[in-house]
Design a protein around this motif. Sequence first.
Motif, PDB file in Angstrom:
ATOM      1  N   GLY A 670      10.417   1.013  10.511  1.00  0.00           N
ATOM      2  CA  GLY A 670      11.231  -0.132  11.615  1.00  0.00           C
ATOM      3  C   GLY A 670      10.620  -0.954  12.557  1.00  0.00           C
ATOM      4  N   TYR A 671       9.292  -0.521  12.974  1.00  0.00           N
ATOM      5  CA  TYR A 671       8.911  -1.717  14.404  1.00  0.00           C
ATOM      6  C   TYR A 671       7.119  -2.397  13.270  1.00  0.00           C
ATOM      7  CZ  TYR A 671       5.506  -4.044  18.025  1.00  0.00           C
ATOM      8  OH  TYR A 671       5.148  -4.367  18.867  1.00  0.00           O
ATOM      9  N   ILE A 672       7.405  -3.243  12.523  1.00  0.00           N
ATOM     10  CA  ILE A 672       6.531  -4.228  11.717  1.00  0.00           C
ATOM     11  C   ILE A 672       5.095  -3.686  12.166  1.00  0.00           C
ATOM     12  CG2 ILE A 672       6.102  -6.375  10.944  1.00  0.00           C
ATOM     13  CD1 ILE A 672       8.899  -4.985   9.656  1.00  0.00           C
ATOM     14  N   PRO A 673       4.727  -4.278  13.383  1.00  0.00           N
ATOM     15  CA  PRO A 673       2.981  -4.127  13.453  1.00  0.00           C
ATOM     16  C   PRO A 673       2.839  -3.085  13.009  1.00  0.00           C
ATOM     17  CG  PRO A 673       4.163  -5.502  14.995  1.00  0.00           C
ATOM     18  CD  PRO A 673       4.919  -5.102  14.821  1.00  0.00           C
ATOM     19  N   ASN A 674       3.593  -1.746  12.648  1.00  0.00           N
ATOM     20  CA  ASN A 674       2.914  -0.833  13.417  1.00  0.00           C
ATOM     21  C   ASN A 674       2.778  -0.212  11.432  1.00  0.00           C
ATOM     22  OD1 ASN A 674       2.823   2.339  13.913  1.00  0.00           O
ATOM     23  ND2 ASN A 674       4.338   2.644  11.906  1.00  0.00           N
ATOM     24  N   ALA A 675       3.440  -1.206  11.120  1.00  0.00           N
ATOM     25  CA  ALA A 675       3.162  -1.038   8.808  1.00  0.00           C
ATOM     26  C   ALA A 675       3.746  -1.630   8.158  1.00  0.00           C
ATOM     27  CB  ALA A 675       3.607   0.603   8.310  1.00  0.00           C
ATOM     28  N   PRO A 676       3.378  -2.647   9.005  1.00  0.00           N
ATOM     29  CA  PRO A 676       3.935  -4.162   7.498  1.00  0.00           C
ATOM     30  C   PRO A 676       3.809  -3.741   6.170  1.00  0.00           C
ATOM     31  CG  PRO A 676       1.992  -4.202   8.633  1.00  0.00           C
ATOM     32  CD  PRO A 676       2.073  -3.470   9.103  1.00  0.00           C
ATOM     33  N   SER A 677       4.704  -4.553   5.068  1.00  0.00           N
ATOM     34  CA  SER A 677       4.351  -3.978   3.982  1.00  0.00           C
ATOM     35  C   SER A 677       3.865  -5.190   3.467  1.00  0.00           C
ATOM     36  CB  SER A 677       6.185  -3.404   3.345  1.00  0.00           C
ATOM     37  OG  SER A 677       6.660  -4.593   4.010  1.00  0.00           O
ATOM     38  N   ASN A 678       3.364  -6.253   4.338  1.00  0.00           N
ATOM     39  CA  ASN A 678       3.287  -7.285   4.036  1.00  0.00           C
ATOM     40  C   ASN A 678       2.282  -8.061   4.745  1.00  0.00           C
ATOM     41  OD1 ASN A 678       4.586  -9.737   4.996  1.00  0.00           O
ATOM     42  ND2 ASN A 678       5.621  -8.666   4.015  1.00  0.00           N
ATOM     43  N   LEU A 679       1.067  -8.731   3.871  1.00  0.00           N
ATOM     44  CA  LEU A 679       0.438  -9.304   5.568  1.00  0.00           C
ATOM     45  C   LEU A 679      -0.451 -10.781   4.503  1.00  0.00           C
ATOM     46  CD1 LEU A 679      -2.210  -6.297   6.267  1.00  0.00           C
ATOM     47  CD2 LEU A 679      -0.405  -6.808   7.618  1.00  0.00           C
TER      48      LEU A 679
END
Length: 781
Positions: A670-679
Amino acid sequence: NKNYRRVLTEELFKAKVKSAEMVNVYHQRTVKHVTNNYQTLRMNNEKKDPMTNIRHVEMGSFDLKVDGEQKKDRFYYGVRIVTGCHQTPGTASQLYMELTGVEAKTDKIAIGDNWQKFQKSDASFDDYIIECDENLGEVQLVTLGNNGCRSKSSIAGWYADFTFVVNLQTKVGQIFPCYHWIGDGDSFTESANCATLKQVQSNTILVQLRKQQVEERKKIYVWLMFRESGVPSGIDITTAPPPLDEKFDKGNDQSYYKILAFGSQNGNFDLAKKLLSAALGRSIDECDTVNSLHAYYELAKSIERAGSKATPGEDCKVEESLVAYEGNRWISDVEFGRQILNGVNCVLIERCTELPYNFPVTNQMVKNVLCRGMSLQMEMEEGHVYICNLSELLDGLLCREGYYCAAPLCLLYVNPAGNLVPIAIQLQRNPGKDNPIFLPTDYWLDWLLAKIYFSSSNAQHHQLSSHYIACHAAMEAYSVATMRTIPDAHPVYKLLKPAFRYTMATNVIGRFILINDGGTIDQIFSIGSESAVSGKNELITRISAMYNVHSTNINKNLIARGVGDADKLPNYYYREDGVRLWDAIESFVTSIIHLFYLNDTDVEQDTELKEWAYEVHNFGFPSYRTLPQGRGFPQQIKSRTELIEYCTLIIFTASVQHSAVNFGQYQTYGYIPNAPSNLRRPVPTQKNVATHDDLLGSLSTVITSGIGISLSYALSQFSDDEIFLGGYPTMWFTGEKENACVAEFLNVLKAINADILERNKKLDVPYIHLLSHRCANSITI
């Protein structure tokens, strides 16, 4: 007519032709009909099991008095038909029932008011007193039928829970379980004393009924094999819709979060832009970026608020907060380790006894973070060093243009405080000058970016491996095989069927809008693509080539990964809770199996069970690449021990394992920087050059972040009619001994729950995903 009375013979069921050797009682009539709704009868005293969410059926008493004078030369039967607690279970069709006894059978008896509407709200029952001019004897079968609907616009399907029949001559009553949808033009024949093995079934008619049932199912439960990818087989709906019994009932409507998550297909973000613009109160474009780390938190909360407003009550369905964001916890190495152990990809970590050939970590690199005064080699020998290795599985995967995915290795260490922390990360498979090993002693932005790139790869692996293939795909294979080979009357069917609830419907939707080419996964993953040639599809193929059914046997899996020792690897709550739940399920399965199989010979002689194992082995998990057929599932089950193990495995996979890898997704993603699905920036190749701009510039855009947040929220939700571990319908088991086993199972689950709740009071981040009242009984999302 007495000269024609015979015990039932097999001819009665051949091609549904009436047997000349069975009297059909044409002179019968309904002398009494009362209808009611058992939910309204309960009123404010409705009983819903707090552990399982099962609604207990509490209906009014069955008035068996015959109105008027009871004729001496007539025979009377009380019949209660219970319509299930489902969405629109009633129907406007013309319904009927038939009663078949050992002496005679009735003709079709109209249900409802002279073939008129039987269209009611859910949870209703109808009581009938039937007068016959012949003695049926002991009623052995009840047939419920649907002659079709006069109006095509009206509801045609009917869901029947069970039928209760009382012989008023002998005062003996019997339960006839159904728990099926009866479609337009269909019928379903129920038998009493349902859980029975074929080889001990003395009534030849009931044996024939079992055979007929599975033969009919094979026509609608057709295998779909994924030969190119090697994914476990599923149900084929290319020529017909899914069977009625597999459709959703309640609580699976398209919520705001699902619409936002699933509405972007094949690169069309129009719907996502519209919804996100409304949530944020400003116009957004596909290329809009997020300007601060805090803004990702605000984006998640804005989506939460918009969803709650669009669908009142939705905000109450996900209990987890964004704990990774709170106090910048996500930056901490201790939090990173906690998520490795107790996050959604809790099955990746392995004990490291020897460094991989392509991960040249030296003692000099990590000596400042090893706290016991020992060398790295000594720490490995003592069981303090662990590894997460995605380097070979993710190496060389194609990414979308402008997006990147690492193929990382991460070395972790259990420090004297008992915390698991990362001590070295390499982001590509092959070591070299442009592929440095990042360390916690490096510049803090270098180390943070290394953890982010690892977590992004971990997220993509989790969704396709631990979640999709090991749980969703595997459970669909078990489900289809069971429906094709095991009749309702079999105890293994009774034991396993609740674990299959909604699985096929969930997977069919997932294949069309989530993992399809151009679907949601392709829109938000670095390895996604609109074409069939994609990193996503290649990763699915690689995972399938390694898959074994025992990956979700928690005890075997813990041993294989070397992580079973709580003294060496503490605070692994997935392991602690999962093992206890496996043991509880295994004990329950053992008690049921031992009721029906007295020894191993009984197992070997069960031809229905033999066909089931063959079907799972050969068609559910067909051979793929170097993997043999079955992928760990045997072609034949020869002992009670084996049968118990595989039934436990199936129930555990559907409930405990899927809950562990699914319902914590919002907490993790839910908090993107923690585990982003894309970079969006290349994998770092140097140290001491990272900037704050590199950090923000690598993270997801507003659009893909919004879709990813909504997807994680939607997948973390329980449906309104969710059934939790140990939940069996009220009349699912009709025997006292079976129901005593279920009651004991629930008592064990309550004790485990109490222990988990007490432990969680001491944790900064409670591990709630395997609380049994939060552990879904089947895969419903």
